[in-house]
Design an enzyme around this catalytic site. Structure first.
Site, short mmCIF file in Angstrom:
data_model
loop_
_atom_site.label_atom_id
_atom_site.label_comp_id
_atom_site.label_asym_id
_atom_site.label_seq_id
_atom_site.Cartn_x
_atom_site.Cartn_y
_atom_site.Cartn_z
N LYS A 109 32.47 59.57 30.80
CA LYS A 109 33.82 59.03 31.06
C LYS A 109 34.59 59.94 32.03
O LYS A 109 35.15 59.48 33.02
CB LYS A 109 34.61 58.88 29.75
CG LYS A 109 33.96 57.94 28.74
CD LYS A 109 34.80 57.77 27.48
CE LYS A 109 34.97 59.01 26.67
NZ LYS A 109 33.73 59.60 26.11
N ARG A 167 32.61 73.86 26.34
CA ARG A 167 33.62 73.45 25.36
C ARG A 167 33.19 73.82 23.95
O ARG A 167 32.02 73.62 23.60
CB ARG A 167 33.86 71.93 25.46
CG ARG A 167 35.07 71.61 26.33
CD ARG A 167 35.23 70.15 26.62
NE ARG A 167 35.15 69.25 25.49
CZ ARG A 167 35.29 67.94 25.59
NH1 ARG A 167 35.52 67.39 26.76
NH2 ARG A 167 35.20 67.16 24.53
P1 AP5 Z 1 31.36 63.83 30.71
O1 AP5 Z 1 31.74 63.04 31.92
O2 AP5 Z 1 32.08 65.11 30.45
O3 AP5 Z 1 31.36 62.87 29.42
P2 AP5 Z 1 32.56 62.26 28.59
O4 AP5 Z 1 32.19 60.86 28.25
O5 AP5 Z 1 33.87 62.47 29.31
O6 AP5 Z 1 32.45 63.17 27.30
P3 AP5 Z 1 33.58 63.87 26.44
O7 AP5 Z 1 32.86 64.87 25.56
O8 AP5 Z 1 34.69 64.44 27.26
O9 AP5 Z 1 34.10 62.70 25.63
P4 AP5 Z 1 34.71 62.72 24.27
O10 AP5 Z 1 35.19 61.34 24.22
O11 AP5 Z 1 33.87 63.13 23.13
O12 AP5 Z 1 35.79 63.93 24.36
P5 AP5 Z 1 37.36 63.93 24.63
O13 AP5 Z 1 37.65 65.07 25.49
O14 AP5 Z 1 37.85 62.59 25.01
O15 AP5 Z 1 29.78 64.12 30.81
C1 AP5 Z 1 29.12 64.87 29.83
C2 AP5 Z 1 28.00 65.73 30.50
O16 AP5 Z 1 26.99 64.87 31.01
C3 AP5 Z 1 28.50 66.56 31.71
O17 AP5 Z 1 27.80 67.77 31.72
C4 AP5 Z 1 28.12 65.72 32.93
O18 AP5 Z 1 27.89 66.54 34.06
C5 AP5 Z 1 26.86 65.02 32.45
N1 AP5 Z 1 26.72 63.66 32.97
C6 AP5 Z 1 27.72 62.74 33.13
N2 AP5 Z 1 27.22 61.58 33.58
C7 AP5 Z 1 25.86 61.77 33.69
C8 AP5 Z 1 24.78 60.93 34.10
N3 AP5 Z 1 24.98 59.65 34.45
N4 AP5 Z 1 23.51 61.44 34.06
C9 AP5 Z 1 23.30 62.71 33.68
N5 AP5 Z 1 24.27 63.58 33.29
C10 AP5 Z 1 25.56 63.10 33.30
O19 AP5 Z 1 37.92 64.20 23.14
C11 AP5 Z 1 37.75 65.44 22.50
C12 AP5 Z 1 38.38 65.38 21.11
O20 AP5 Z 1 39.81 65.13 21.21
C13 AP5 Z 1 37.87 64.26 20.20
O21 AP5 Z 1 36.68 64.63 19.52
C14 AP5 Z 1 39.07 64.05 19.25
O22 AP5 Z 1 39.11 65.02 18.25
C15 AP5 Z 1 40.26 64.27 20.17
N6 AP5 Z 1 40.73 63.01 20.78
C16 AP5 Z 1 40.71 62.67 22.10
N7 AP5 Z 1 41.22 61.44 22.29
C17 AP5 Z 1 41.57 60.98 21.06
C18 AP5 Z 1 42.12 59.74 20.62
N8 AP5 Z 1 42.40 58.73 21.45
N9 AP5 Z 1 42.33 59.61 19.28
C19 AP5 Z 1 42.07 60.61 18.41
N10 AP5 Z 1 41.53 61.79 18.78
C20 AP5 Z 1 41.28 61.98 20.09
#
Ligand code: AP5
Length: 217
Positions: free
Chosen positions: A13, A159
């Site tokens: 994402k 992270r």
């Molecule tokens: P990356 O692009 O970083 O993936 P992502 O989908 O953004 O993963 P996140 O871990 O950021 O998502 P998340 O939803 O768990 O965390 P968030 O920060 O929102 O890619 C991942 C890796 O893969 C990278 O190394 C990249 O280079 C590689 N990659 C990407 N695409 C690729 C491809 N096609 N092929 C190969 N490699 C690839 O949330 C964190 C925490 O915050 C949550 O756990 C929760 O506690 C809280 N939180 C956030 N939002 C909310 C909400 N709305 N409600 C409640 N709690 C929330």
């Protein structure tokens, strides 16, 4: 254009959002990035969110809804991409109410679909720039100089919630609480499913095809 980007942890994402906002001149609104910023600044919200984030659970809806309603209300007319929000059906319903108050609506929901087995590898290999938020992977998307950000040379970090144990909790939380959000949007408007198992560039091409069709329509 107003976009919701859904997908499991590691679906890409954040990676795809950065490309979308660059191509279509939109604002990137990532609930995870905003929460990490609040934590870094030591705010009340950041302190309240800490234990939920560290364990791989979700921060309570009332905190997230208020935080994101504020961000959406300040967004520019050109639009935005919501990354990581909404993450529960209740959050999606509350977002719908906020948008109705603003006279806005979501134009498209992109659902990045990835196999569970790919998630652990992506998460444990992820490295991020603490300064500009650029995202790399130690094998799939390497920085030019190992451990340094291409854009500003900052030392890349891992992270704390990318450990195997927390990733497995985050994935379980996703299946239980966030997958139903896809069904919520399917009832209201078409959701575009995108195969996110492909390379980052192939996924970007699929997304741009969908968005270009939308812009022309
Ligand atoms: P990356 O692009 O970083 O993936 P992502 O989908 O953004 O993963 P996140 O871990 O950021 O998502 P998340 O939803 O768990 O965390 P968030 O920060 O929102 O890619 C991942 C890796 O893969 C990278 O190394 C990249 O280079 C590689 N990659 C990407 N695409 C690729 C491809 N096609 N092929 C190969 N490699 C690839 O949330 C964190 C925490 O915050 C949550 O756990 C929760 O506690 C809280 N939180 C956030 N939002 C909310 C909400 N709305 N409600 C409640 N709690 C929330």
């Amino acid at each position: 254009m107003r976009i919701v980007l859904l997908g499991a942890p590691g679906a890409g994402k954040g990676t795809q959002c950065k490309r979308i906002v660059g191509e279509y001149d939109l604002l990137h609104l990532s609930s995870g990035d905003i929460l990490r910023q609040e934590r870094a600044e030591g705010t009340e919200l950041g302190k309240k969110a800490q234990s939920f984030m560290d364990s791989g659970g979700l921060v309570p809806d009332e905190l997230i809804v208020a935080m994101m309603a504020g961000a959406v209300s300040k967004a520019p007319e050109s639009g935005y991409v919501l990354d990581g929000f909404p993450r529960t059906v209740n959050q999606a319903e509350e977002l719908g109410k906020s948008l109705a108050d603003l006279g806005q609506r979501i134009d498209v929901v992109l659902n990045l679909q990835i196999d569970d087995k790919a998630v652990a590898d992506r998460m444990t290999g992820r490295r991020s720039c603490p300064k500009c938020g650029a995202v790399y992977h130690i094998e799939n998307l390497k920085s030019k100089v190992e451990g340094k950000c291409d854009d500003d040379g900052a030392e890349l970090i891992q992270r704390p919630d990318d450990s195997l144990e927390v990733v497995s909790n985050r994935l379980a939380t996703y299946h239980e609480q966030t997958e139903p959000v896809v069904g919520h949007y399917n009832e209201k408007s078409a959701v575009c499913d995108i195969d996110a198992n492909e390379s980052a560039d192939s996924v970007t091409a699929l997304i741009f095809d969908k968005l270009n069709a939308l812009v022309k329509a």
